[in-house]
Design an enzyme around this catalytic site. Structure first.
Site, PDB file in Angstrom:
ATOM      1  N   LYS A 180      -9.570  -8.196   7.141  1.00  0.00           N
ATOM      2  CA  LYS A 180      -9.644  -7.870   5.478  1.00  0.00           C
ATOM      3  C   LYS A 180     -10.917  -8.532   4.914  1.00  0.00           C
ATOM      4  O   LYS A 180     -11.708  -9.170   5.800  1.00  0.00           O
ATOM      5  CB  LYS A 180      -8.414  -8.728   5.221  1.00  0.00           C
ATOM      6  CG  LYS A 180      -7.264  -8.403   5.899  1.00  0.00           C
ATOM      7  CD  LYS A 180      -6.599  -7.244   5.860  1.00  0.00           C
ATOM      8  CE  LYS A 180      -5.189  -7.190   6.546  1.00  0.00           C
ATOM      9  NZ  LYS A 180      -5.356  -7.010   7.918  1.00  0.00           N
TER      10      LYS A 180
HETATM   11  C1  LIG Z   1      -0.069  -3.925   5.637  1.00  0.00           C
HETATM   12  C2  LIG Z   1       0.077  -5.112   6.455  1.00  0.00           C
HETATM   13  N1  LIG Z   1       0.888  -5.963   6.242  1.00  0.00           N
HETATM   14  C3  LIG Z   1       0.763  -7.084   6.995  1.00  0.00           C
HETATM   15  C4  LIG Z   1      -0.127  -7.479   7.801  1.00  0.00           C
HETATM   16  C5  LIG Z   1      -0.112  -8.676   8.465  1.00  0.00           C
HETATM   17  O1  LIG Z   1      -0.921  -9.686   8.228  1.00  0.00           O
HETATM   18  P1  LIG Z   1      -1.332 -11.035   9.095  1.00  0.00           P
HETATM   19  O2  LIG Z   1      -2.238 -10.748  10.144  1.00  0.00           O
HETATM   20  O3  LIG Z   1      -2.169 -11.871   7.838  1.00  0.00           O
HETATM   21  O4  LIG Z   1      -0.073 -11.604   9.206  1.00  0.00           O
HETATM   22  C6  LIG Z   1      -1.248  -6.677   7.911  1.00  0.00           C
HETATM   23  C7  LIG Z   1      -2.368  -7.066   8.849  1.00  0.00           C
HETATM   24  O5  LIG Z   1      -3.198  -5.938   9.239  1.00  0.00           O
HETATM   25  C8  LIG Z   1      -1.233  -5.248   7.211  1.00  0.00           C
HETATM   26  O6  LIG Z   1      -2.209  -4.587   7.508  1.00  0.00           O
END
Ligand SMILES: Cc1ncc(COP(=O)(O)O)c(C=O)c1O
Length: 382
Positions: A180
């Site tokens: 991100k």
């Molecule tokens: C749309 C979406 N939701 C949730 C997540 C999960 O994020 P995290 O890796 O911070 O748990 C991601 C991670 O790529 C994502 O792209």
């Protein structure tokens, strides 16, 4: 190899992390609190609660939205699997809806056929940073008492109408994973307008305790904590929050840079017929967390072949967004989702990172265009 993404981290983040270490308090503490306040201010929402990831943020969102066994939650299959998993964590049923081809997001038209009297929520994902149309979804869902939870994992710095993404949702969840823009290594944030919800989220992330470990530490008198309900350890550390504060200050510059690079990609690729690329929707501005391209149906090369050609040219690309309903973990939830299937099979993500050079971008674009225009140098036949 040209990477698909490289976080924009520097001396300032290193110093902030070192200061947190030198302070002697590295678990969740004052820096997390400062990061939350700065993030809430940047989004324009009254409360922000830091957690260990966006996955844990979504899990807590399900709990405070009181979703449980027997409930259905409409989600896009076209998302990182954590979106659907959060629904399963609380024993509810994810129901997959299709997405719009140009934004890759749910719309009222794709969601409505899946609403039943068991639907309790919709998880609206701002896929790859492109803001979803939250107001349109709330117009559909609010009269039915269906909660719209925003999965803004990719969308810190994107704008919806004239506000930052996350400002208008009952609950919005962000990710600070290094794929991100704003990163803390791992980490997440929940944003809400409701003070009581924020207070419960703070307890739930810390074992259900009615006083945080940091506040107990600061107290002059002994404090006996109580465990109000079964909670979790979903805390962010102060080292991460120290890095996050620096990254948050840099976020506007990161977004501006990515938007400039994306516009350049769009120009460089504009001569390739029928190629669809990430773009702003009519209702907002994307941070271009990922720059995707969707190959035409009758492309000269397939997606996987194009990824191989890119790898041969020293370029790291990624397949487009995954589709959860095609994975073994969701084999019981198969449903025809034609747009999702087209996107997941025929799109890919091109490199885009803050310090990408013009020459690197031209190299990527030239491999893509020559492959798709089928203009690779012919090997002369003897
Ligand atoms: C749309 C979406 N939701 C949730 C997540 C999960 O994020 P995290 O890796 O911070 O748990 C991601 C991670 O790529 C994502 O792209």
């Amino acid at each position: 190899m040209i990477p698909v993404m490289r976080p924009w981290l520097g001396e300032e983040e290193a110093e902030a992390a070192a200061e947190a270490v030198a302070s002697g308090w590295i678990a969740q503490g004052p820096r997390v609190r400062e990061f939350e306040a700065a993030f809430a201010a940047a989004i324009g929402a009254p409360h922000a609660v830091a957690v260990s990831s966006c996955t844990t943020a979504l899990h807590l969102a399900m709990i405070v939205a009181r979703i449980g066994p027997g409930d259905e939650v409409v989600v896009p299959s076209l998302s990182f699997i954590a979106t659907a998993n959060a629904v399963r964590y609380v024993g509810a049923q994810p129901v997959f809806a299709d997405v719009d081809l140009t934004t890759q997001n749910l719309t009222p038209q794709t969601v409505e056929p899946h609403l039943t009297d068991r639907t309790r929520a919709v998880i609206l994902v701002d896929q790859a940073g492109i803001p979803a149309d939250l107001d349109a979804m709330r117009t559909l869902c609010d009269p039915l008492h269906v909660t719209v939870i925003e999965d803004a994992a990719c969308a810190a710095g994107s704008r919806y109408r004239d506000r930052p993404v996350g400002a208008g949702a009952a609950l919005a969840a962000f990710s600070f994973h290094p794929r991100k823009l704003l990163t803390t290594g791992e980490g997440g944030m929940l944003v809400t307008h409701d003070g009581a919800t924020a207070a419960r989220l703070r307890r739930l992330r810390e074992h259900g305790m009615d006083i945080s470990a940091a506040d107990r530490h600061l107290s002059q008198q002994p404090v006996i904590e109580h465990y109000t309900e079964v909670g979790f350890n979903f805390r962010m550390t102060d080292i991460q929050a120290a890095v996050g504060q620096v990254q948050l200050r840099k976020l506007p510059e990161m977004v501006a840079r990515r938007r400039g690079l994306a516009r350049r990609y769009q120009e460089l690729l504009s001569g390739t017929p029928d190629l669809l690329t990430s773009d702003d929707p009519p209702h907002g501005e994307t941070n271009y967390q990922s720059f995707w391209i969707l190959l035409p149906e009758k492309a000269a090369v397939g997606r996987d072949e194009l990824m191989r050609l890119l790898a041969d040219a020293g370029i790291s690309a990624r397949r487009g967004i995954m589709a959860a309903h095609l994975e073994p973990a969701y084999a019981d939830a198969r449903a025809p989702l034609p747009v999702t299937e087209r996107l997941t099979r025929h799109s890919l993500i091109l490199p885009l990172f803050h310090d990408m050079t013009e020459a690197q971008q031209e190299h990527v674009a030239s491999v893509v265009t020559s492959a798709l225009m089928n203009s690779r140098p012919e090997i002369p036949v003897p």
